[in-house]
Design a protein around this motif. Structure first.
Motif, PDB file in Angstrom:
ATOM      1  N   VAL A 148      99.873  60.777  65.001  1.00 41.00           N
ATOM      2  CA  VAL A 148      99.699  61.733  65.821  1.00 41.00           C
ATOM      3  C   VAL A 148      99.050  61.270  67.647  1.00 41.00           C
ATOM      4  CG1 VAL A 148     100.566  64.492  65.430  1.00 41.00           C
ATOM      5  CG2 VAL A 148      97.966  63.115  65.292  1.00 41.00           C
ATOM      6  N   GLY A 152      97.006  66.051  71.522  1.00 42.30           N
ATOM      7  CA  GLY A 152      97.837  67.394  70.993  1.00 42.30           C
ATOM      8  C   GLY A 152      97.795  68.098  70.294  1.00 42.30           C
ATOM      9  N   HIS A 154     100.314  70.858  68.091  1.00 41.64           N
ATOM     10  CA  HIS A 154     101.268  71.171  67.289  1.00 41.64           C
ATOM     11  C   HIS A 154     101.574  72.678  66.386  1.00 41.64           C
ATOM     12  CE1 HIS A 154     102.358  67.069  68.757  1.00 41.64           C
ATOM     13  NE2 HIS A 154     101.429  66.885  67.835  1.00 41.64           N
ATOM     14  N   THR A 164      96.875  68.714  65.439  1.00 44.44           N
ATOM     15  CA  THR A 164      96.137  68.953  66.327  1.00 44.44           C
ATOM     16  C   THR A 164      94.644  68.641  66.607  1.00 44.44           C
ATOM     17  OG1 THR A 164      97.714  71.196  66.646  1.00 44.44           O
ATOM     18  CG2 THR A 164      95.854  71.327  67.693  1.00 44.44           C
ATOM     19  N   SER A 165      94.873  68.211  67.845  1.00 46.92           N
ATOM     20  CA  SER A 165      93.969  67.291  68.001  1.00 46.92           C
ATOM     21  C   SER A 165      92.239  68.815  68.707  1.00 46.92           C
ATOM     22  CB  SER A 165      94.040  66.625  69.621  1.00 46.92           C
ATOM     23  OG  SER A 165      92.812  65.669  69.868  1.00 46.92           O
ATOM     24  N   ARG A 183      95.094  59.752  63.615  1.00 51.26           N
ATOM     25  CA  ARG A 183      94.794  60.485  65.507  1.00 51.26           C
ATOM     26  C   ARG A 183      95.049  59.007  65.938  1.00 51.26           C
ATOM     27  NH1 ARG A 183      95.177  64.862  66.698  1.00 51.26           N
ATOM     28  NH2 ARG A 183      93.735  65.573  64.696  1.00 51.26           N
ATOM     29  N   VAL A 186      96.728  58.145  73.458  1.00 49.86           N
ATOM     30  CA  VAL A 186      97.691  58.409  74.428  1.00 49.86           C
ATOM     31  C   VAL A 186      96.787  58.261  76.052  1.00 49.86           C
ATOM     32  CG1 VAL A 186      96.628  61.143  74.922  1.00 49.86           C
ATOM     33  CG2 VAL A 186      99.411  60.121  75.038  1.00 49.86           C
ATOM     34  N   ILE A 225     104.839  63.567  68.796  1.00 49.74           N
ATOM     35  CA  ILE A 225     104.483  64.140  70.247  1.00 49.74           C
ATOM     36  C   ILE A 225     105.223  64.562  71.032  1.00 49.74           C
ATOM     37  CG2 ILE A 225     105.749  61.257  71.310  1.00 49.74           C
ATOM     38  CD1 ILE A 225     102.818  61.097  72.370  1.00 49.74           C
ATOM     39  N   GLU A 226     104.295  65.425  71.554  1.00 50.32           N
ATOM     40  CA  GLU A 226     104.971  65.793  72.967  1.00 50.32           C
ATOM     41  C   GLU A 226     105.448  65.254  74.040  1.00 50.32           C
ATOM     42  OE1 GLU A 226     101.697  69.963  73.186  1.00 50.32           O
ATOM     43  OE2 GLU A 226     100.374  68.381  72.190  1.00 50.32           O
ATOM     44  N   LEU A 229     102.685  66.549  77.204  1.00 52.02           N
ATOM     45  CA  LEU A 229     101.707  67.706  75.969  1.00 52.02           C
ATOM     46  C   LEU A 229     100.888  68.586  76.897  1.00 52.02           C
ATOM     47  CD1 LEU A 229     100.947  64.621  75.723  1.00 52.02           C
ATOM     48  CD2 LEU A 229      98.767  65.059  74.284  1.00 52.02           C
TER      49      LEU A 229
END
Length: 443
Positions: A148, A152, A154, A164-165, A183, A186, A225-226, A229
């Protein structure tokens, strides 16, 4: 059903006395961990308006977090869901199936990117969809690692918290988290050290290098990935980033998962945000905008990947509930009939022009970004790129007090995000932007 008048009206303080009474009742019985952006209690909503118990009507720039894209009481959603409600509320698709579930899967196969054979499985929430995408990818690849990205988001289940970040409020104190989650960077153009023009190439090279060195591509089941984001701050990865990562996934037998839970279903002016750079994901997760406000989510993808899980391995009691499926068919009908992709692009045109004018006047606006009706401004301290969460909170509060509902987001809490319903009238949209401009003048 009477339509909600499409005009802002502020008759009490916000929140008003009846909302405050309800808030006291809520405090006595609802867990404190469940927060609210603005504790005004809704009685009805539709178009671009939310009406509260005190008779205030707020302009809605939130859509229940990108859910009510077709409006909160869209005719086709109400009509189809009501008809289904009268027939039966539940049979459990895993016990005795029904046509609505199949119809939703047919629509998903038609609408999602790519012309390969596709299958879907339906669930209740975005987090459930992401979690099942991981299960499917692991079953298909016989590998375990999941990659990920910074910033991000999720979901809130144990596995999706790991994905999730952002720690606070999503993860803090809730560990230990699921293992085998890695992770990587991005391409956050506005904050990329060598500038946005280099971010796509540099960030994808860094991410791929980290995967190869720290995990080993052969161990990776999925890259998730979104395409825009969401919670991380409406970050559009710099051009070239997504294609490079998708290509790396393909070359290494890794399942590429586009998390389109917030960005899907016309929100960015395309059916799905990954279409912007021609990305065809192996799996795509959807929820939020799919069913006009009813709880439904999906994983859709290449038939051979979707079929990798054994029979009985996917499901859940309420997954693909018949009333929610009827709502989804009404929502999709509305999107097609009203061409909500075009509406989203028109919203972008209006919003970006107005926000650019605000940026020229106030140097706390560091960046304006996003696509369609998924637009954000990142707020910074004057003369720097230092995040300015204080101004962000103050602006949101100022907007709320005059009847404009806006949301914030961002890893640093310094992004105002705008997610108006795609059916909002242009007069309301412009009035909301006038109120926003006034808020900037005040702050």
């Amino acid at each position: 059903m009477t339509a909600v008048p499409q005009e802002r009206r502020v008759v009490t303080a916000i929140p008003g006395p009846k909302s405050q009474e309800l808030q006291a009742r809520r405090n006595a019985t609802v867990a404190a961990g469940v927060g609210s952006v603005l504790p005004v209690f809704t009685t009805r909503a539709g178009g671009g308006i939310i009406e509260d118990v005190d008779g205030n009507r707020l302009i809605d720039f939130g859509s229940g977090i990108a859910v009510t894209s077709v409006g909160a009481s869209a005719e086709a959603v109400v009509r189809r869901a009501s008809a289904q409600l009268a027939e039966f509320t539940h049979s459990c698709f895993m016990v005795t199936p029904y046509e609505g579930y199949v119809e939703v899967c047919e629509q998903l196969a038609e609408l999602t990117p790519g012309d390969h054979p596709k299958k879907s499985a339906l669930f209740n929430s975005g987090a459930e969809a992401v979690e099942n995408a991981v299960k499917i990818a692991r079953a298909y690849t016989k590998r375990q690692a999941v990659v990920v990205f910074d910033h991000g988001y999720h979901g809130r289940t144990n596995l999706t918290m790991a994905l999730t970040s952002k720690n606070m409020p999503y993860k803090n104190g809730f560990g230990p988290f699921a293992p085998e989650v890695y992770r990587v960077p991005v391409a956050y153009g506005y904050r990329w050290p060598s500038g946005p023009e280099n971010a796509g190439a540099e960030a994808s090279a860094q991410a791929i290098d980290m995967i190869n060195k720290q995990i080993g591509a052969d161990n990776v089941a999925a890259i998730i990935i979104e395409p825009v984001l969401g919670e991380g701050g409406f970050i559009e990865p710099a051009k070239g980033f997504l294609p490079a990562v998708a290509r790396f996934a393909k070359d290494n037998g890794i399942v590429f998962v586009a998390d389109e839970i917030q960005s899907g279903f016309c929100r960015t002016g395309q059916w799905f945000a990954c279409e912007d750079e021609g990305i065809v994901p192996d799996l795509i997760t959807t929820a939020k905008g799919i069913a006009g406000g009813l709880p439904l989510s999906a994983v859709t993808g290449r038939a051979e990947i979707m079929d990798a899980a054994h029979s009985g391995g996917l499901g859940g009691t309420y997954g693909g509930n018949p009333v929610a499926c009827a709502g989804a068919l009404g929502s999709i009908e509305t999107m097609k009939e009203l061409d909500l992709n075009a509406k989203a692009r028109r919203i972008e045109e209006i919003m970006k022009a107005r926000l650019t004018a605000i940026q020229e006047k106030y140097d706390i606006v560091g960046d304006i970004r996003g696509r369609g009706a998924m637009i954000a401004v990142e707020l910074v301290k004057s003369g720097s790129k230092d995040p300015n969460p204080e101004a962000t909170a103050a602006l949101a509060k100022a907007c709320h007090s005059v009847g404009l509902l806006v949301l914030t987001c961002g890893t640093y809490g310094n992004v105002l995000r705008f997610l108006p319903p795609l059916v909002i009238g242009e007069d309301l949209l412009n009035e909301g932007l006038d109120l926003l401009e006034d808020a900037f003048a005040g702050v």
